[in-house]
Design a protein around this motif. Structure first.
Motif, PDB file in Angstrom:
ATOM      1  N   LYS A   1      11.575   8.317  -1.447  1.00 17.56           N
ATOM      2  CA  LYS A   1      12.430   7.733  -0.413  1.00 17.56           C
ATOM      3  C   LYS A   1      11.657   7.398   0.859  1.00 17.56           C
ATOM      4  O   LYS A   1      12.035   6.487   1.597  1.00 17.56           O
ATOM      5  N   GLN A   2      10.567   8.120   1.148  1.00 18.29           N
ATOM      6  CA  GLN A   2       9.781   7.841   2.343  1.00 18.29           C
ATOM      7  C   GLN A   2       8.885   6.616   2.186  1.00 18.29           C
ATOM      8  O   GLN A   2       8.220   6.202   3.127  1.00 18.29           O
ATOM      9  N   SER A   3       8.888   6.037   0.971  1.00 15.69           N
ATOM     10  CA  SER A   3       8.032   4.881   0.710  1.00 15.69           C
ATOM     11  C   SER A   3       8.824   3.733   0.111  1.00 15.69           C
ATOM     12  O   SER A   3       8.263   2.907  -0.603  1.00 15.69           O
ATOM     13  N   CYS A   4      10.093   3.672   0.422  1.00 18.52           N
ATOM     14  CA  CYS A   4      10.984   2.668  -0.154  1.00 18.52           C
ATOM     15  C   CYS A   4      11.627   1.862   0.969  1.00 18.52           C
ATOM     16  O   CYS A   4      12.255   2.435   1.875  1.00 18.52           O
ATOM     17  N   VAL A   5      11.480   0.538   0.917  1.00 19.77           N
ATOM     18  CA  VAL A   5      12.032  -0.314   1.963  1.00 19.77           C
ATOM     19  C   VAL A   5      13.544  -0.147   2.065  1.00 19.77           C
ATOM     20  O   VAL A   5      14.100  -0.071   3.159  1.00 19.77           O
ATOM     21  N   THR A   6      14.225  -0.056   0.932  1.00 21.31           N
ATOM     22  CA  THR A   6      15.686   0.098   0.962  1.00 21.31           C
ATOM     23  C   THR A   6      16.091   1.405   1.610  1.00 21.31           C
ATOM     24  O   THR A   6      16.964   1.442   2.490  1.00 21.31           O
ATOM     25  N   ALA A   7      15.469   2.513   1.189  1.00 22.19           N
ATOM     26  CA  ALA A   7      15.828   3.818   1.743  1.00 22.19           C
ATOM     27  C   ALA A   7      15.504   3.889   3.229  1.00 22.19           C
ATOM     28  O   ALA A   7      16.298   4.408   4.029  1.00 22.19           O
ATOM     29  N   LEU A   8      14.341   3.391   3.625  1.00 22.64           N
ATOM     30  CA  LEU A   8      13.963   3.411   5.041  1.00 22.64           C
ATOM     31  C   LEU A   8      14.877   2.509   5.865  1.00 22.64           C
ATOM     32  O   LEU A   8      15.243   2.848   6.997  1.00 22.64           O
ATOM     33  N   SER A   9      15.267   1.381   5.311  1.00 23.75           N
ATOM     34  CA  SER A   9      16.155   0.472   6.033  1.00 23.75           C
ATOM     35  C   SER A   9      17.500   1.125   6.308  1.00 23.75           C
ATOM     36  O   SER A   9      18.046   1.029   7.414  1.00 23.75           O
TER      37      SER A   9
ATOM     38  N   GLN B   1       0.825  -1.200   0.000  1.00 29.15           N
ATOM     39  CA  GLN B   1       0.000   0.000   0.000  1.00 29.15           C
ATOM     40  C   GLN B   1       0.862   1.254   0.000  1.00 29.15           C
ATOM     41  O   GLN B   1       0.587   2.215  -0.730  1.00 29.15           O
ATOM     42  N   MET B   2       1.910   1.236   0.798  1.00 34.36           N
ATOM     43  CA  MET B   2       2.807   2.381   0.902  1.00 34.36           C
ATOM     44  C   MET B   2       3.456   2.690  -0.447  1.00 34.36           C
ATOM     45  O   MET B   2       3.477   3.844  -0.912  1.00 34.36           O
ATOM     46  N   VAL B   3       3.980   1.663  -1.108  1.00 33.04           N
ATOM     47  CA  VAL B   3       4.657   1.852  -2.394  1.00 33.04           C
ATOM     48  C   VAL B   3       3.661   2.250  -3.473  1.00 33.04           C
ATOM     49  O   VAL B   3       3.920   3.162  -4.268  1.00 33.04           O
ATOM     50  N   SER B   4       2.513   1.603  -3.501  1.00 33.27           N
ATOM     51  CA  SER B   4       1.503   1.907  -4.507  1.00 33.27           C
ATOM     52  C   SER B   4       1.050   3.363  -4.416  1.00 33.27           C
ATOM     53  O   SER B   4       0.978   4.074  -5.423  1.00 33.27           O
ATOM     54  N   GLU B   5       0.749   3.821  -3.225  1.00 40.29           N
ATOM     55  CA  GLU B   5       0.285   5.198  -3.050  1.00 40.29           C
ATOM     56  C   GLU B   5       1.339   6.192  -3.489  1.00 40.29           C
ATOM     57  O   GLU B   5       1.019   7.224  -4.105  1.00 40.29           O
ATOM     58  N   ALA B   6       2.601   5.910  -3.197  1.00 41.69           N
ATOM     59  CA  ALA B   6       3.674   6.837  -3.571  1.00 41.69           C
ATOM     60  C   ALA B   6       3.816   6.933  -5.086  1.00 41.69           C
ATOM     61  O   ALA B   6       3.940   8.028  -5.648  1.00 41.69           O
TER      62      ALA B   6
ATOM     63  N   VAL C   1      14.059  -1.136  -9.345  1.00 40.62           N
ATOM     64  CA  VAL C   1      13.304  -0.175  -8.538  1.00 40.62           C
ATOM     65  C   VAL C   1      12.268  -0.893  -7.677  1.00 40.62           C
ATOM     66  O   VAL C   1      12.170  -0.636  -6.466  1.00 40.62           O
ATOM     67  N   LEU C   2      11.496  -1.784  -8.263  1.00 41.86           N
ATOM     68  CA  LEU C   2      10.479  -2.494  -7.487  1.00 41.86           C
ATOM     69  C   LEU C   2      11.112  -3.384  -6.422  1.00 41.86           C
ATOM     70  O   LEU C   2      10.591  -3.488  -5.304  1.00 41.86           O
ATOM     71  N   GLY C   3      12.229  -4.013  -6.755  1.00 45.55           N
ATOM     72  CA  GLY C   3      12.907  -4.836  -5.763  1.00 45.55           C
ATOM     73  C   GLY C   3      13.342  -4.026  -4.564  1.00 45.55           C
ATOM     74  O   GLY C   3      13.160  -4.444  -3.411  1.00 45.55           O
ATOM     75  N   ARG C   4      13.893  -2.849  -4.806  1.00 43.87           N
ATOM     76  CA  ARG C   4      14.343  -2.004  -3.702  1.00 43.87           C
ATOM     77  C   ARG C   4      13.169  -1.418  -2.933  1.00 43.87           C
ATOM     78  O   ARG C   4      13.156  -1.395  -1.706  1.00 43.87           O
ATOM     79  N   MET C   5      12.151  -0.937  -3.650  1.00 49.04           N
ATOM     80  CA  MET C   5      11.038  -0.278  -2.976  1.00 49.04           C
ATOM     81  C   MET C   5      10.199  -1.246  -2.151  1.00 49.04           C
ATOM     82  O   MET C   5       9.808  -0.944  -1.030  1.00 49.04           O
TER      83      MET C   5
END
Length: 300
Positions: A250-258, A20-25, A194-198
């Motif tokens: 960046k606020q909706s990306c698993v890699t960036a948040l990690s 949901q987070m990635v889709s909305e972004a 991109v999708l793998g990272r996000m």
């Protein structure tokens, strides 16, 4: 929140919130910035109500030459080739097969269509199939199938082109209003990274098939809506050496948040999408951070 790390229900909850987070972004990015929804096609900017035979063939020629590769200004090269060298024929594919295969390959430097010889050479085989199956008229690929993008895609594969190019052609036809209906993203190396990272925190283990599957989860009504944002993110910020601090998602990306939290993403997120069971050592940390992140999705 209770510690339910490793339980299937908890894993399902977290992965659902990640989607949901990635889709909305990505949808917000497309909605609020015209750059992220505009068509790639420059050569057909005024052709959204249909194409002439010459326009259709020039469009396909540029796509077959992999205009998204960034290795050449393919649009300009195709215009020069068709208008200056061939003097505007409607029969560009027939003109190509008037060469012998060896003769065509030898004109690599003369025609200057693409910096890679193998891409230039491949155009000859495509031209022979275009003449054989579609009488040298690119419009025959989609005429009568405008409401069925999957059939257009399959008719393109008859030309023995890469699947990613066939997807790009169908998607661009959708952008131009010539073909209607939901369709997949291109699913090339950029989309997969991109999708793998996000979504999964790792862009190295996502195949094109998995990338398309993730896009269907993120945008079930029409995955193609995500293609342009993914392409621009991947070529501008999310390259092999990512620029996470400048990235608009960046606020909706698993890699960036990690990276920001000092957490090493565990494979469980990726594995939960693609069928392999695992345990998430950092699941509790993600349960604590994702709800806060969902309230802070405004792109800056």
């Amino acid at each position: 929140m209770a510690d339910v790390s490793g339980e299937p229900a908890a894993i399902s909850l977290v992965t659902g919130e990640v989607l949901q987070m990635v889709s909305e972004a990505l949808i917000r990015l497309r909605k609020e910035h015209i750059r992220f929804r505009a068509s790639d096609s420059v050569i057909l900017a005024d052709s959204s109500f249909g194409m002439t035979r010459k326009e259709a063939n020039a469009f396909l020629c540029a796509c077959f030459l992999e205009f998204r590769s960034g290795k050449a200004d393919v649009w300009d090269n195709v215009v020069f080739f068709t208008e200056e060298i061939l003097e505007n024929p409607d029969t560009v594919w027939q003109e190509i097969v008037h060469h012998t295969r060896e003769g065509w390959n030898e004109r690599f430097y003369d025609y200057n269509l693409h910096p890679e010889q193998v891409i230039h050479d491949r155009l000859y085989q495509i031209a022979t199939l275009m003449v054989r199956f579609y009488a040298g008229d690119g419009r025959q690929i989609w005429t009568g199938y405008e409401q069925d993008p999957e059939s257009v895609y399959k008719r393109l594969l008859i030309l023995k082109i890469p699947r990613s190019i066939a997807c790009l052609i169908v998607g661009t036809l959708k952008d131009l209003g010539i073909v209607q209906g939901p369709f997949d993203i291109v699913g090339d190396i950029v989309d997969a990274r991109v999708l793998g990272r996000m979504v999964c925190g790792d862009g190295s283990g996502i195949t094109p098939m998995k990338a398309r599957r993730l896009a269907r989860m993120l945008s079930p009504d029409d995955p193609w809506k995500l293609d342009r944002p993914l392409y621009l993110i991947g070529t501008t910020w999310c390259s092999p050496g990512p620029k996470c601090r400048a990235c608009p998602v960046k606020q909706s990306c698993v890699t960036a948040l990690s990276e920001g939290m000092g957490i090493r993403p565990d494979p469980v997120i990726r594995e939960s999408f693609f069928g392999k069971k695992s345990y998430q050592r950092t699941l509790k940390q993600w349960q604590n951070i994702i709800p806060a992140t969902n309230d802070d999705l405004i792109l800056k």
